[in-house]
Write an enzyme that holds these catalytic residues in place. Structure first.
Site, PDB file in Angstrom:
ATOM      1  N   CYS A 135       2.428  -4.140  -1.936  1.00 13.38           N
ATOM      2  CA  CYS A 135       4.276  -4.419  -2.191  1.00 13.38           C
ATOM      3  C   CYS A 135       4.414  -4.436  -0.714  1.00 13.38           C
ATOM      4  O   CYS A 135       4.834  -3.269   0.360  1.00 13.38           O
ATOM      5  CB  CYS A 135       5.077  -2.657  -3.022  1.00 13.38           C
ATOM      6  SG  CYS A 135       6.616  -2.747  -2.126  1.00 13.38           S
ATOM      7  N   CYS A 138       7.458  -2.158   0.244  1.00 16.43           N
ATOM      8  CA  CYS A 138       7.129  -0.390   0.096  1.00 16.43           C
ATOM      9  C   CYS A 138       6.818  -0.167   1.346  1.00 16.43           C
ATOM     10  O   CYS A 138       6.859   0.591   2.315  1.00 16.43           O
ATOM     11  CB  CYS A 138       6.634  -0.373  -0.933  1.00 16.43           C
ATOM     12  SG  CYS A 138       6.905  -0.577  -2.251  1.00 16.43           S
ATOM     13  N   ASP A 139       6.199  -0.727   1.881  1.00 20.01           N
ATOM     14  CA  ASP A 139       5.182  -0.439   2.713  1.00 20.01           C
ATOM     15  C   ASP A 139       5.527  -1.440   4.557  1.00 20.01           C
ATOM     16  O   ASP A 139       4.470  -0.578   5.446  1.00 20.01           O
ATOM     17  CB  ASP A 139       3.242  -0.249   2.693  1.00 20.01           C
ATOM     18  CG  ASP A 139       3.214   0.415   1.783  1.00 20.01           C
ATOM     19  OD1 ASP A 139       3.545   1.623   1.689  1.00 20.01           O
ATOM     20  OD2 ASP A 139       1.970   0.364   0.924  1.00 20.01           O
TER      21      ASP A 139
END
Length: 317
Positions: A135, A138-139
């Site tokens: 993801c 997300c990161d």
């Protein structure tokens, strides 16, 4: 086999399931979460969370999930480690079968997520959460001014690679074949200055040390393997598939494999809801999954109490 009766049975203990349980328990509905393993979900393996509203940036996904779980339990939710191997969705009383017994409920919530892909790259499992991610949303921000690799040619890979160009100094896009000329989105990606495309190339292995990922070995077609120094690897080889094997054909599915729901998270079967990544949402984020859980819980409360309106869950006193 023991039979355990509840008002609400939730399959899955991720952010969607825990959020739903928090709200149903507060509504004084007897609720159980059936969780296969709290350590293997998408949020649990996330090394650091920096974009969940109201939470410090140095919290791990596992720690955030523990807070969610404990909060639901504090309001009365029963938490049960259990592997679900089948359900009966028809009829007014839903049944969920596990080795620990049969759990019945007037409302059934499917919240098993979308971690269906099996790790297939050397080093992928070893460095998952320590440089390997599924993801970019997300990161991605953790890789500002650093080099990363994106592996995959599907639409998710294209979108995530484009997102990473906002942060990374260079994005090595590794694809097993050439990009079709009529794929306008992918062709646009190739025009971005910090994209380095490795077409007709296989990722052979992911390398690292105690600090996490340090590089990858790639093999372009017809050439010798070579090493690329990267700090992160984002894998989209097969996409993430909703975990629905225990459902069979008991609810309707979308063409992409996600469970089909309406705006209240209700499935095609009365008394059954689906929330979080099992819907194969375009934005697989903890906050989105938690929102799904809230919507479903309010819908369940209305369904079980035969109310026409939904009572907001906040205190004006």
């Amino acid at each position: 086999m023991e039979i355990y009766d509840f008002d609400v049975v939730i399959i899955g203990g991720g952010p969607a399931g825990c959020s739903c349980a928090l709200y149903t328990s507060r509504a004084e509905l007897k609720t159980v979460i059936l969780d296969k393993n709290p350590a293997v979900g998408a949020l649990a393996i996330t090394h650091k969370i920096a974009n969940y509203p109201g939470v410090a940036t140095d919290i791990s996904g596992d720690a955030l999930l523990e807070i969610m779980r404990d909060q639901a339990i504090a309001y009365g939710t029963t938490y049960q480690r259990a592997q679900v191997f089948g359900i009966e969705a028809d009829g007014p009383l839903k049944k969920v079968y596990t080795p620990e017994g049969t759990f019945t409920g007037k409302a059934l919530v499917l919240a098993t997520g979308a971690m269906g892909r099996t790790a297939s790259l050397q080093g992928e499992t070893e460095f998952l959460g320590r440089g390997v991610s599924y993801c970019a949303t997300c990161d991605g921000a953790f890789y500002r001014s650093r080099e990363v690799a994106v592996v995959g040619i599907n639409q998710e890979a294209v979108e995530e690679a484009q997102f990473l160009t906002k942060f990374a100094s260079k994005v090595h896009w590794i694809t097993p074949k050439a990009i079709p000329e009529d794929d306008t989105h992918a062709q646009h990606l190739l025009t971005i200055a910090n994209i380095k495309h490795w077409e007709r190339t296989r990722l052979m292995k992911i390398s690292g040390d105690d600090t996490g990922v340090t590089g990858v070995e790639v093999k372009p077609r017809g050439q010798d393997p070579l090493d690329l120094a990267v700090d992160g690897v984002f894998v989209y080889q097969s996409g993430s598939k909703p975990i629905t094997d225990f459902i069979h054909d008991q609810v309707a599915f979308k063409a992409d494999g996600g469970v089909e729901v309406d705006e209240m998270m209700t499935t095609s079967v009365e008394g059954v809801w689906a929330i979080g990544d099992i819907r194969n949402t375009p934005f697989k984020q903890a906050v989105v999954a938690a929102g799904d859980g809230c919507v479903a819980a309010m819908s369940i409360d209305r369904f079980l109490n035969s109310r026409q309106s939904i009572k907001p869950d906040w205190d004006h006193s």
